[in-house]
Scaffold this motif. Sequence first.
Motif, PDB file in Angstrom:
ATOM      1  N   ILE A 270      40.447  47.463  37.703  1.00 63.89           N
ATOM      2  CA  ILE A 270      40.851  46.245  38.403  1.00 63.89           C
ATOM      3  C   ILE A 270      39.636  45.514  38.946  1.00 63.89           C
ATOM      4  CG2 ILE A 270      42.054  45.368  40.448  1.00 63.89           C
ATOM      5  CD1 ILE A 270      44.161  47.526  39.999  1.00 63.89           C
ATOM      6  N   GLY A 271      38.686  46.245  39.540  1.00 64.47           N
ATOM      7  CA  GLY A 271      37.493  45.612  40.089  1.00 64.47           C
ATOM      8  C   GLY A 271      37.631  45.286  41.561  1.00 64.47           C
ATOM      9  N   PRO A 272      36.677  44.519  42.132  1.00 61.91           N
ATOM     10  CA  PRO A 272      36.616  44.318  43.583  1.00 61.91           C
ATOM     11  C   PRO A 272      37.752  43.488  44.150  1.00 61.91           C
ATOM     12  CG  PRO A 272      34.954  42.979  42.482  1.00 61.91           C
ATOM     13  CD  PRO A 272      35.524  43.883  41.442  1.00 61.91           C
ATOM     14  N   ALA A 273      38.369  42.633  43.358  1.00 60.86           N
ATOM     15  CA  ALA A 273      39.514  41.823  43.810  1.00 60.86           C
ATOM     16  C   ALA A 273      39.263  41.221  45.191  1.00 60.86           C
ATOM     17  CB  ALA A 273      40.782  42.674  43.809  1.00 60.86           C
ATOM     18  N   PRO A 274      38.342  40.274  45.324  1.00 66.58           N
ATOM     19  CA  PRO A 274      37.964  39.758  46.648  1.00 66.58           C
ATOM     20  C   PRO A 274      39.098  39.104  47.422  1.00 66.58           C
ATOM     21  CG  PRO A 274      36.991  38.451  44.874  1.00 66.58           C
ATOM     22  CD  PRO A 274      37.550  39.669  44.237  1.00 66.58           C
ATOM     23  N   ALA A 297      50.372  51.404  34.329  1.00 70.18           N
ATOM     24  CA  ALA A 297      49.240  50.633  34.854  1.00 70.18           C
ATOM     25  C   ALA A 297      48.033  50.755  33.933  1.00 70.18           C
ATOM     26  CB  ALA A 297      48.889  51.111  36.260  1.00 70.18           C
ATOM     27  N   ARG A 298      47.763  51.944  33.461  1.00 73.10           N
ATOM     28  CA  ARG A 298      46.630  52.137  32.545  1.00 73.10           C
ATOM     29  C   ARG A 298      46.852  51.396  31.233  1.00 73.10           C
ATOM     30  NH1 ARG A 298      46.188  58.490  34.177  1.00 73.10           N
ATOM     31  NH2 ARG A 298      44.581  58.257  35.792  1.00 73.10           N
ATOM     32  N   GLN A 299      48.083  51.410  30.750  1.00 76.94           N
ATOM     33  CA  GLN A 299      48.383  50.684  29.520  1.00 76.94           C
ATOM     34  C   GLN A 299      48.159  49.190  29.711  1.00 76.94           C
ATOM     35  OE1 GLN A 299      52.419  51.905  28.735  1.00 76.94           O
ATOM     36  NE2 GLN A 299      51.792  53.663  27.468  1.00 76.94           N
ATOM     37  N   ALA A 300      48.601  48.668  30.852  1.00 80.07           N
ATOM     38  CA  ALA A 300      48.434  47.232  31.116  1.00 80.07           C
ATOM     39  C   ALA A 300      46.955  46.859  31.203  1.00 80.07           C
ATOM     40  CB  ALA A 300      49.159  46.857  32.415  1.00 80.07           C
ATOM     41  N   LEU A 301      46.168  47.661  31.931  1.00 83.12           N
ATOM     42  CA  LEU A 301      44.742  47.357  32.092  1.00 83.12           C
ATOM     43  C   LEU A 301      43.962  47.529  30.805  1.00 83.12           C
ATOM     44  CD1 LEU A 301      44.243  49.060  35.567  1.00 83.12           C
ATOM     45  CD2 LEU A 301      44.018  46.610  35.093  1.00 83.12           C
ATOM     46  N   GLY A 302      44.544  48.229  29.825  1.00 80.09           N
ATOM     47  CA  GLY A 302      43.887  48.390  28.534  1.00 80.09           C
ATOM     48  C   GLY A 302      44.173  47.273  27.554  1.00 80.09           C
ATOM     49  N   GLU A 303      45.095  46.391  27.904  1.00 75.08           N
ATOM     50  CA  GLU A 303      45.436  45.282  27.015  1.00 75.08           C
ATOM     51  C   GLU A 303      44.351  44.215  27.055  1.00 75.08           C
ATOM     52  OE1 GLU A 303      49.260  43.855  28.133  1.00 75.08           O
ATOM     53  OE2 GLU A 303      50.275  45.782  27.772  1.00 75.08           O
ATOM     54  N   ASP A 304      44.009  43.690  25.879  1.00 73.08           N
ATOM     55  CA  ASP A 304      42.933  42.692  25.792  1.00 73.08           C
ATOM     56  C   ASP A 304      43.216  41.465  26.644  1.00 73.08           C
ATOM     57  OD1 ASP A 304      41.577  44.332  24.062  1.00 73.08           O
ATOM     58  OD2 ASP A 304      42.372  43.388  22.252  1.00 73.08           O
ATOM     59  N   GLY A 305      44.472  41.039  26.688  1.00 68.63           N
ATOM     60  CA  GLY A 305      44.807  39.845  27.460  1.00 68.63           C
ATOM     61  C   GLY A 305      44.609  40.012  28.949  1.00 68.63           C
ATOM     62  N   ILE A 306      44.697  41.247  29.450  1.00 72.31           N
ATOM     63  CA  ILE A 306      44.499  41.509  30.887  1.00 72.31           C
ATOM     64  C   ILE A 306      43.039  41.844  31.188  1.00 72.31           C
ATOM     65  CG2 ILE A 306      45.102  43.100  32.765  1.00 72.31           C
ATOM     66  CD1 ILE A 306      47.914  43.185  31.698  1.00 72.31           C
ATOM     67  N   LEU A 309      40.771  38.903  32.180  1.00 74.15           N
ATOM     68  CA  LEU A 309      41.105  38.141  33.383  1.00 74.15           C
ATOM     69  C   LEU A 309      40.123  38.445  34.514  1.00 74.15           C
ATOM     70  CD1 LEU A 309      44.999  38.635  33.477  1.00 74.15           C
ATOM     71  CD2 LEU A 309      43.760  36.580  32.753  1.00 74.15           C
ATOM     72  N   PRO A 310      39.958  37.499  35.474  1.00 78.04           N
ATOM     73  CA  PRO A 310      39.177  37.811  36.672  1.00 78.04           C
ATOM     74  C   PRO A 310      39.819  38.965  37.438  1.00 78.04           C
ATOM     75  CG  PRO A 310      39.551  35.441  36.482  1.00 78.04           C
ATOM     76  CD  PRO A 310      40.415  36.097  35.453  1.00 78.04           C
ATOM     77  N   SER A 311      39.048  39.579  38.326  1.00 77.16           N
ATOM     78  CA  SER A 311      39.492  40.779  39.015  1.00 77.16           C
ATOM     79  C   SER A 311      40.800  40.567  39.784  1.00 77.16           C
ATOM     80  CB  SER A 311      38.400  41.255  39.977  1.00 77.16           C
ATOM     81  OG  SER A 311      38.807  42.406  40.676  1.00 77.16           O
ATOM     82  N   ASP A 312      40.893  39.467  40.535  1.00 76.34           N
ATOM     83  CA  ASP A 312      42.124  39.214  41.291  1.00 76.34           C
ATOM     84  C   ASP A 312      43.331  39.101  40.367  1.00 76.34           C
ATOM     85  OD1 ASP A 312      40.839  39.192  43.759  1.00 76.34           O
ATOM     86  OD2 ASP A 312      40.380  37.053  43.636  1.00 76.34           O
ATOM     87  N   GLU A 313      43.154  38.457  39.219  1.00 73.07           N
ATOM     88  CA  GLU A 313      44.256  38.288  38.268  1.00 73.07           C
ATOM     89  C   GLU A 313      44.624  39.611  37.600  1.00 73.07           C
ATOM     90  OE1 GLU A 313      46.033  35.579  37.963  1.00 73.07           O
ATOM     91  OE2 GLU A 313      44.787  34.740  39.556  1.00 73.07           O
ATOM     92  N   ARG A 314      43.662  40.478  37.399  1.00 79.77           N
ATOM     93  CA  ARG A 314      43.977  41.800  36.849  1.00 79.77           C
ATOM     94  C   ARG A 314      44.876  42.578  37.809  1.00 79.77           C
ATOM     95  NH1 ARG A 314      38.387  41.744  35.276  1.00 79.77           N
ATOM     96  NH2 ARG A 314      37.792  43.213  36.908  1.00 79.77           N
ATOM     97  N   PHE A 315      44.537  42.480  39.110  1.00 82.29           N
ATOM     98  CA  PHE A 315      45.380  43.146  40.110  1.00 82.29           C
ATOM     99  C   PHE A 315      46.806  42.609  40.049  1.00 82.29           C
ATOM    100  CE2 PHE A 315      47.419  43.441  44.211  1.00 82.29           C
ATOM    101  CZ  PHE A 315      47.135  44.731  44.622  1.00 82.29           C
ATOM    102  N   ARG A 316      46.966  41.297  40.027  1.00 83.52           N
ATOM    103  CA  ARG A 316      48.304  40.692  40.023  1.00 83.52           C
ATOM    104  C   ARG A 316      49.078  41.075  38.765  1.00 83.52           C
ATOM    105  NH1 ARG A 316      45.045  36.220  41.988  1.00 83.52           N
ATOM    106  NH2 ARG A 316      45.418  35.929  44.224  1.00 83.52           N
ATOM    107  N   ALA A 317      48.383  41.165  37.633  1.00 82.95           N
ATOM    108  CA  ALA A 317      49.058  41.523  36.383  1.00 82.95           C
ATOM    109  C   ALA A 317      49.599  42.945  36.439  1.00 82.95           C
ATOM    110  CB  ALA A 317      48.092  41.359  35.210  1.00 82.95           C
ATOM    111  N   VAL A 318      48.822  43.864  37.033  1.00 81.72           N
ATOM    112  CA  VAL A 318      49.277  45.254  37.147  1.00 81.72           C
ATOM    113  C   VAL A 318      50.477  45.350  38.088  1.00 81.72           C
ATOM    114  CG1 VAL A 318      48.628  47.551  37.957  1.00 81.72           C
ATOM    115  CG2 VAL A 318      47.028  46.234  36.580  1.00 81.72           C
ATOM    116  N   ILE A 319      50.398  44.690  39.227  1.00 76.99           N
ATOM    117  CA  ILE A 319      51.515  44.698  40.171  1.00 76.99           C
ATOM    118  C   ILE A 319      52.786  44.153  39.508  1.00 76.99           C
ATOM    119  CG2 ILE A 319      52.427  43.452  42.169  1.00 76.99           C
ATOM    120  CD1 ILE A 319      50.918  45.687  43.203  1.00 76.99           C
TER     121      ILE A 319
END
Length: 384
Positions: A270-274, A297-306, A309-319
């Motif tokens: 996900i990263g720092p997600a400021p 969650a791991r499957q979602a973060l492994g998708e190229d489309g996610i 994304l910037p860190s904040d958007e990666r967090f929102r996509a997983v949620i």
Amino acid sequence: MTGKKSVLGRLMPQVAAASATDQPLPAFPNLIADDRHHDGRPMVRLAGEGEQSTTQDIPSNPVQDSSGPASHQPNAITHSERKREWGINRASGAALSKLTESLAVENELKAAKEQLEAGQIIVDLDPQQLDSSFVRDRMEISDEAIGELAALIREQGQIVPILVRPHPTAAERYQIAYGHRRAKAAERLGIKVKATIRKLTDEELVIAQGQENNARVDLTFIERARFFIALNSKGFKRKVIREALSVNEGDLSSLIAVGSRIPIDIIEAIGPAPAIGRPRWRALMELLQEQSAVKRARQALGEDGIKVLPSDERFRAVIERLQKKEAPKTQIWEDPKGRPLANIVFTDTKCTLRIDQRQEPDFAKFLVSRLSELYREFEQQKAE
């Protein structure tokens, strides 16, 4: 003694003339060597009434007396011997002066070294001599951020020095306590980085590292939680970690909970997600308590489309992925005659088997009676 003649100078004003003509030294029957000493040197004085003079030590005629030539007198001191003695004294004085100057230089160097080690002197260091801290606090340092900082330093110069310590295992190298981005910006510009060098223990380094970031409100919530996990895994005491993070015990408990209950690989992905604070990270922590949710969650973060994304958007996509209820997957099992006897429904946490007893009433009872045997067969298959 500056500005004053010594006792011997006042008593022997003619010595300089005698040395020029190489004449015999006169006698001084009233000169007495005192038993007392001053600064390691014997004192001399004039003889008082009733006192013996020192003529036995300094004969009235140092060249020759009634008993024979001066060369045969054990206490006779010739002028040439006295000149040699004065020469030795002058040489000793010069050597002492040089030694004093050498000690002064050594003391100055020692003082400068102490100032340097105390961080009171700013020096220029080659970025190639620097190594990162042994504990990471930042999760990402983007090229864009380094480029912006490099442009600012090029325009205004480096205003705030970084803090380093002598590397504990590598000679002629230094370890950064804080200022990693400034060091990278200087390296990109091809210039030296301004730094203060201070002797720091591991504990002092992490405290300085954490407090400098906290002072600038620079680390995100999850970076601080991750920093705690890193320090805790290296065996630092809770008091040191609390000082490094500048938090009270209550805030530290939140960092501990999130940092320890969310798998580290998911945090890294996900990263720092400021823009994401403590409440939303705690919400993610609660969603991830089911093993199936961790897998999703791991499957979602492994998708190229996610991943792009910037860190904040990666967090929102997983949620969003975890909060979304997946439609159950339904299967129909048919017997060899083509009759649909069983309906199987899979969800993330359950598997439901429903048997239609209208077509084969005894099949359900038979299946239940064989469950123990089927499970033993399953265990044996796993062991193979």
